[in-house]
Design an enzyme around this catalytic site. Structure first.
Site, short mmCIF file in Angstrom:
data_model
loop_
_atom_site.label_atom_id
_atom_site.label_comp_id
_atom_site.label_asym_id
_atom_site.label_seq_id
_atom_site.Cartn_x
_atom_site.Cartn_y
_atom_site.Cartn_z
N GLY B 10 -1.59 -20.71 3.75
CA GLY B 10 -2.37 -19.49 3.57
C GLY B 10 -3.55 -19.77 2.65
O GLY B 10 -3.44 -20.53 1.69
N ALA B 11 -4.70 -19.18 2.96
CA ALA B 11 -5.92 -19.50 2.21
C ALA B 11 -6.65 -18.24 1.76
O ALA B 11 -7.86 -18.20 1.70
CB ALA B 11 -6.83 -20.38 3.04
N GLY B 12 -5.89 -17.20 1.44
CA GLY B 12 -6.50 -16.04 0.79
C GLY B 12 -6.58 -16.30 -0.70
O GLY B 12 -6.54 -17.45 -1.15
N GLY B 13 -6.69 -15.24 -1.49
CA GLY B 13 -6.87 -15.38 -2.93
C GLY B 13 -5.79 -16.22 -3.59
O GLY B 13 -6.08 -17.15 -4.36
N ALA B 14 -4.53 -15.94 -3.27
CA ALA B 14 -3.43 -16.65 -3.93
C ALA B 14 -3.39 -18.12 -3.51
O ALA B 14 -3.21 -19.02 -4.33
CB ALA B 14 -2.10 -15.98 -3.61
N GLY B 15 -3.59 -18.37 -2.22
CA GLY B 15 -3.53 -19.74 -1.73
C GLY B 15 -4.64 -20.60 -2.31
O GLY B 15 -4.42 -21.73 -2.73
N PHE B 113 -9.48 3.51 -12.79
CA PHE B 113 -8.70 3.47 -11.56
C PHE B 113 -7.44 4.30 -11.80
O PHE B 113 -7.09 4.62 -12.93
CB PHE B 113 -8.33 2.02 -11.22
CG PHE B 113 -9.00 1.50 -9.98
CD1 PHE B 113 -10.38 1.60 -9.83
CD2 PHE B 113 -8.27 0.90 -8.96
CE1 PHE B 113 -11.00 1.12 -8.69
CE2 PHE B 113 -8.88 0.41 -7.82
CZ PHE B 113 -10.25 0.52 -7.69
N GLN B 233 3.41 0.48 0.03
CA GLN B 233 2.39 1.38 -0.49
C GLN B 233 1.52 1.92 0.64
O GLN B 233 1.02 1.16 1.46
CB GLN B 233 1.51 0.63 -1.47
CG GLN B 233 0.38 1.48 -2.02
CD GLN B 233 -0.17 0.91 -3.29
OE1 GLN B 233 -0.95 -0.04 -3.26
NE2 GLN B 233 0.25 1.45 -4.41
N LEU B 245 -9.93 0.76 5.08
CA LEU B 245 -9.73 1.22 3.71
C LEU B 245 -11.00 1.81 3.10
O LEU B 245 -12.08 1.26 3.23
CB LEU B 245 -9.28 0.03 2.86
CG LEU B 245 -9.14 0.26 1.36
CD1 LEU B 245 -7.98 1.17 1.07
CD2 LEU B 245 -8.96 -1.07 0.65
N GLU B 248 -10.22 2.96 -3.70
CA GLU B 248 -9.88 3.89 -4.78
C GLU B 248 -11.05 4.04 -5.74
O GLU B 248 -11.13 5.00 -6.50
CB GLU B 248 -8.66 3.34 -5.52
CG GLU B 248 -8.12 4.26 -6.58
CD GLU B 248 -6.71 3.87 -7.01
OE1 GLU B 248 -5.88 3.62 -6.12
OE2 GLU B 248 -6.46 3.83 -8.22
N ARG B 281 -1.14 6.12 -6.50
CA ARG B 281 -1.36 6.20 -5.05
C ARG B 281 -0.23 6.92 -4.32
O ARG B 281 -0.48 7.64 -3.36
CB ARG B 281 -1.51 4.79 -4.49
CG ARG B 281 -2.79 4.16 -4.94
CD ARG B 281 -2.92 2.73 -4.49
NE ARG B 281 -4.26 2.26 -4.85
CZ ARG B 281 -4.71 1.04 -4.60
NH1 ARG B 281 -3.93 0.17 -3.99
NH2 ARG B 281 -5.93 0.70 -4.94
N HIS B 346 -0.71 0.00 3.30
CA HIS B 346 -1.73 -0.76 2.58
C HIS B 346 -1.19 -2.03 1.94
O HIS B 346 -1.84 -3.06 1.97
CB HIS B 346 -2.35 0.13 1.50
CG HIS B 346 -3.43 -0.53 0.71
ND1 HIS B 346 -4.56 -1.04 1.31
CD2 HIS B 346 -3.56 -0.76 -0.62
CE1 HIS B 346 -5.34 -1.56 0.37
NE2 HIS B 346 -4.76 -1.42 -0.80
N GLU B 370 0.57 -11.35 -2.14
CA GLU B 370 1.28 -10.20 -1.58
C GLU B 370 2.58 -10.58 -0.90
O GLU B 370 3.52 -9.79 -0.85
CB GLU B 370 0.38 -9.42 -0.61
CG GLU B 370 1.02 -8.10 -0.20
CD GLU B 370 0.15 -7.24 0.71
OE1 GLU B 370 -1.06 -7.49 0.78
OE2 GLU B 370 0.70 -6.33 1.35
N LEU B 387 -5.36 -8.02 -7.14
CA LEU B 387 -6.20 -9.22 -7.28
C LEU B 387 -5.79 -10.06 -8.49
O LEU B 387 -5.69 -11.29 -8.36
CB LEU B 387 -7.68 -8.84 -7.30
CG LEU B 387 -8.20 -8.24 -5.99
CD1 LEU B 387 -9.70 -7.96 -6.06
CD2 LEU B 387 -7.91 -9.13 -4.79
#
Lengths: 300, 616
Positions: B10-15, B113, B233, B245, B248, B281, B346, B370, B387
């Site tokens: 996986g190469a999103g933020g965490a990856g 927020f 959520q 989306l 918020e 939320r 979400h 996530e 994030l």
């Protein structure tokens, strides 16, 4: 047709591909593929007929002509257009229509997509003659039949999927990462940036790497080494950031001033026209040309 | 076979953050992702990053807000880790050049927020995730980390000891989407799953189409428990037609929610008389649906979110992206009229059970972002906390996998220490239809290597062989059911029955529907015979993962007989701390989910977070 399909491979290449296939595919699997291809052709035929029937019965459907090509599957090696009639719902986008066609009529219809909200940049297609994101293009704004083709000037892998490697290589060629010599003292100290400077680079940071600009650019089509609008915009994003020092800026100007850099741009604005994020790409390229001239003048 | 020290899936933020951290520790790192990194769903995150950066704020306050927001189902050691490290990690991003929004003095801006006692959400317009994803990918390019993009990881290579806690993960099996080649990837030091959320379990979701819960399902079938899956959520402001989306941030900047009568219902009907639109939320999502159910919704479906009064200048400055989304996907000019919004799936608060170092109960297997449950969000995640979760736990997992000593974790994993088995009154037999894994590899998660196999190369080879059989079985069938039919049946049932409001009969119906989908999946077939970019095959494999996750969410929801955070039950309208201050876990037990519980950790480093009534 402007899309490049690698059908005229040299003889040697074709042979190599065939050998590979023969080596890796056992006879049973080959037979299976053939059997499936036949069954599939039947089903597709039925689905198309069904679609046509539905279309004639339902005035509220949209007619799509979608480019098809698969190097491996018999019957698809010759590029063609398939017709799909998709029941229309208010707000339906080209991507929605493609998904409907795939899930209902032909599950082998292949295209990239993910976020369906214009941020992942994976579903740029050539729609009714211009580069657009499938997810952002409302069907209702298009004339029928809606023609959906892969991005021009890119090699087609299959159906609407094109090879992106060249695009990624050009992006990486401009050193697409922040470089600064002066980090603040404390770990929690920011490298302050004025709101004005942030505003200046803001549009350039919005690029989603969809390659629509590159595909629309005549120069990039003729010159494979041209960095292209997206990569030059990436260079702009950093060169104009006040937090990178003068030395780095000069280094960046050297990169974009090379033979296949900014000077190749002929200000045709096609990249700016198709950019789904409204980035003023042509302006950014021109601004870098001016910066390059200014920096050269210093040495005179 | 490919070989690296650390393999990030996986190469999103965490990856990306995990890969950077592991590389900085000296490891040879490879990222394997079914998308190109810049296509990852992190790019769609809009809101911001919570970090106690300013005078008057403190990590302790951030931790308190997070524990309270979690409805006391967050584990304090994980929450405190998140809040302590967020300032440094946020500024690290700034040092990497991320284009944060700026105050007049050039410092990064922060805004209010929901559920926060201080305006500590650091942001980049309404496109924070896009800026974060690209900034981190730039660092990956800079470091020359190997990226296998458009390679779909279909299984983990794990040894087959009796207890999952004794197993070791030696690598993964991945399928090259562009050529159809199946390969083993051997990891000398560790595998990090960073595969994102399971939004595709629902048909109305803010998530990308690629978010099919692959990592969670793979880890589950390899023996790692899924934790707190019932806590889903629902974001209060998604566009009704697509689920896209609306950040918020709109409410953070002062956006107002109205019902069909033009009433500002958050106050007028007293859903959250103190916080109004900026309540958590879960509260806002329930309020909106209550209005719709009471006949005060617009077109019986949605409510209005109005930001016109903020003025064009402020909107353009901070929420410009929202204008584009409203225009492109709903045809609404949000400068002139209010936007239609309704709750949409979400975020999954639950996921792969990990400790605060990102490690699971299987040696060498990590998870972050996530897909993981550390657990920092408990029963309800605060906006702006996803994030920091990605970057902090991504970094920690990367460091730990590469051998850095992060100290002993306080959160326990697997069935060790204090735990109790649970029971659930399921109307059908949950789990795989055919669990043997030998007759029909497609129905099972694949075969694990023998316990006697010590050589990691053998373990990976066996896993590749099992996956080859599974893929072959899927491709060999000439007819049957297509994945899209199965997937959409489950998605619709989940949206109907396991949504914001849940009741026993609906949950049981969902379990029956999932069972039926599993049975139909026995006959799933792939129409496309091609090896080139066979998305039909990829989506068929994904659908299997969707089934496992849908079932875990529903089973957990049926078992949890109380009302906590995002989990509302018609039959149980009170939070029950006596019995339910504990995490739900589901373990894959020879094809059947085993339900068990472990206590929540409320003991922080210096204080205990005493559960209080969430008075809104």
């Amino acid at each position: 047709m402007s899309t490049q399909v690698p059908e005229q491979e040299s003889e040697a290449e074709t042979e190599a591909t065939e050998t590979d296939l023969a080596e890796t595919l056992p006879p049973a699997q080959q037979a299976r593929m053939e059997r499936k291809a036949e069954a599939r052709a039947d089903r597709e035929q039925r689905a198309r007929e069904e679609a046509e029937r539905e279309a004639s019965a339902d005035e509220n459907s949209y007619h799509l002509k979608v480019f098809r090509y698969d190097p491996e599957v018999e019957g698809k090696q010759e590029p063609r257009f398939d017709d799909f009639h998709v029941p229309f719902e208010t707000g339906m986008t080209v991507l929605d229509a493609l998904i409907h066609a795939r899930d209902t009529f032909d599950s082998s219809l292949t295209f990239r997509h993910s976020c369906r909200q214009a941020i992942c940049g994976s579903d740029a297609f050539f729609i009714n003659g211009s580069q657009r994101l499938g997810c952002k293009t409302q069907l209702s704004e298009l004339e029928e039949p809606v023609r959906v083709e892969p991005l021009p000037h890119a090699e087609v892998r299959k159906d609407l999927v094109v090879d992106m490697e060249h695009f990624y290589d050009q992006m990486e060629a401009v050193e697409p990462f922040f470089q600064t010599n002066e980090l603040p003292d404390g770990e929690l100290e920011e490298q302050r940036q004025s709101p004005e400077n942030r505003e200046k680079v803001k549009m350039s940071t919005r690029c989603i790497w969809c390659a629509a600009c590159m595909s629309s650019c005549n120069i990039a089509a003729g010159d494979n080494e041209y960095l292209g609008p997206a990569a030059i915009n990436k260079a702009y994003r950093f060169a104009m950031d006040e937090r990178e020092g003068e030395d780095v800026k000069q280094h960046r100007l050297n990169i974009i001033e090379q033979e296949h850099g900014v000077w190749r741009c002929q200000t045709q604005f096609s990249c700016t026209e198709v950019c789904p994020k409204d980035i003023p790409l042509t302006e950014h390229i021109q601004e870098l040309k001016r910066e390059a001239v200014k920096s050269n003048l210093k040495f005179w | 076979m490919h070989e690296h020290d650390v393999i990030v899936v996986g190469a999103g933020g965490a990856g990306l953050r995990a890969a950077i951290a592991a590389q900085e520790e000296g490891a040879d790192v490879a990222i394997v992702s079914k998308l190109h990194p810049v296509r990852s769903h992190t790019g769609a995150a809009e809101g911001g990053i919570n970090a106690a950066l300013r005078e008057g704020d403190s990590w302790e306050d951030h931790a308190y807000d997070t524990m309270k927001g979690s409805d006391y189902l967050g584990d304090a050691p994980a929450v405190e880790t998140l809040c302590k490290q967020s300032p440094n990690e946020t500024i690290q991003l700034e040092h990497w050049g991320m284009a944060f929004s700026r105050d007049d003095d050039g410092r990064v801006s922060q805004r209010p927020f929901g559920g926060l006692s201080f305006p500590r959400t650091t942001y980049a317009g309404a496109e924070t995730g896009h800026q974060l994803l690209h900034t981190m990918y730039e660092q990956v390019v800079k470091r020359g980390v190997t990226v296998y993009d458009e390679w779909y990881v279909t299984d983990l290579a794990v040894t087959d000891e009796e207890r999952p806690e004794d197993r070791t993960c030696h690598g993964v099996v991945a399928y090259d989407i562009s050529t159809g080649e199946l390969s083993g990837f051997r990891a000398n030091d560790g595998v990090i799953l960073a595969t994102g959320g399971p939004g595709q379990v629902y048909d109305h979701t803010t998530n990308a189409v690629s978010n099919t819960g692959d990592g969670v399902a793979m880890a589950y079938r390899a023996g790692v428990p899924m934790e707190d899956m019932e806590f889903i959520q629902f974001h209060p402001t998604s566009l009704p037609s697509t689920g896209v989306l609306i950040s918020e941030g709109v409410r953070g900047e002062g956006g107002i929610l109205y019902n069909a009568e033009g009433e500002r219902f958050m106050f007028e009907y007293g859903y959250a008389s103190n916080d109004g639109e900026l309540a958590s939320r879960d509260v806002v999502a329930r309020a909106e649906l209550s209005e719709v159910n009471a006949g005060r919704g617009i077109e019986d479906e949605y409510v209005h979110l109005d930001m016109r009064h903020l003025g064009e200048e402020r909107i353009i400055d901070r929420l410009e992206n929202i204008l584009h989304l409203a225009e492109d996907f709903e045809g609404v000019d949000a400068l002139e009229e209010p936007m239609p919004v309704k709750p949409g799936q979400h975020y999954a608060m639950g996921g792969i059970e990990t400790d605060e170092n990102g490690e699971t109960c299987i040696a060498g297997l990590y998870a972050a972002g996530e897909c993981a449950c550390a657990s920092v969000h408990g029963a309800n995640r605060l906006g702006g906390n996803a994030l920091p979760e990605l970057i902090i736990f991504g970094k920690r997992a990367g460091q730990h996998a590469a051998g850095k000593d992060l100290g002993e974790a306080k959160v326990t994993t697997g069935q060790q220490g204090e735990y109790e088995l649970g029971e659930v009154d399921s109307p059908v037999e949950p789990g795989a239809v055919d669990a043997s894994g030998t007759d029909d590899a497609a129905a099972d998660g694949g075969v694990r290597a023998d316990a006697s196999t010590a050589d990691s190369e053998d373990v990976v080879d066996r896993a590749v062989e099992a996956e080859r059989e599974r893929v072959q079985a899927l491709l060999d069938r000439d007819e049957g059911v297509q994945h899209a039919e199965i997937r959409s049946a489950v998605q619709e049932s989940m949206t109907e029955n396991v949504n914001v409001f849940r009741e026993e009969a609906g949950l049981k119906q969902a379990l029956r529907d999932i069972r039926e989908a599993r049975e139909r999946y026995e006959d799933v077939f792939v129409n496309d015979p091609s090896r080139t970019f066979n998305t039909d095959l990829v989506q068929t494999i994904e659908t299997r993962n969707v089934l496992d996750l849908a079932e875990a969410i529903t089973l957990g929801a049926l078992a949890r007989e109380e009302f906590r955070g995002a989990h509302w039950r018609a039959e149980f309208q009170e939070r029950n701390d006596e019995e339910w201050l504990k995490h739900t876990l589901l373990s894959w037990n020879d094809g059947t989910p085993e339900l068990w519980y472990k206590p929540v950790i409320l003991e922080g480093e210096e204080k205990r977070y005493e559960p209080k009534i969430r008075s809104y």
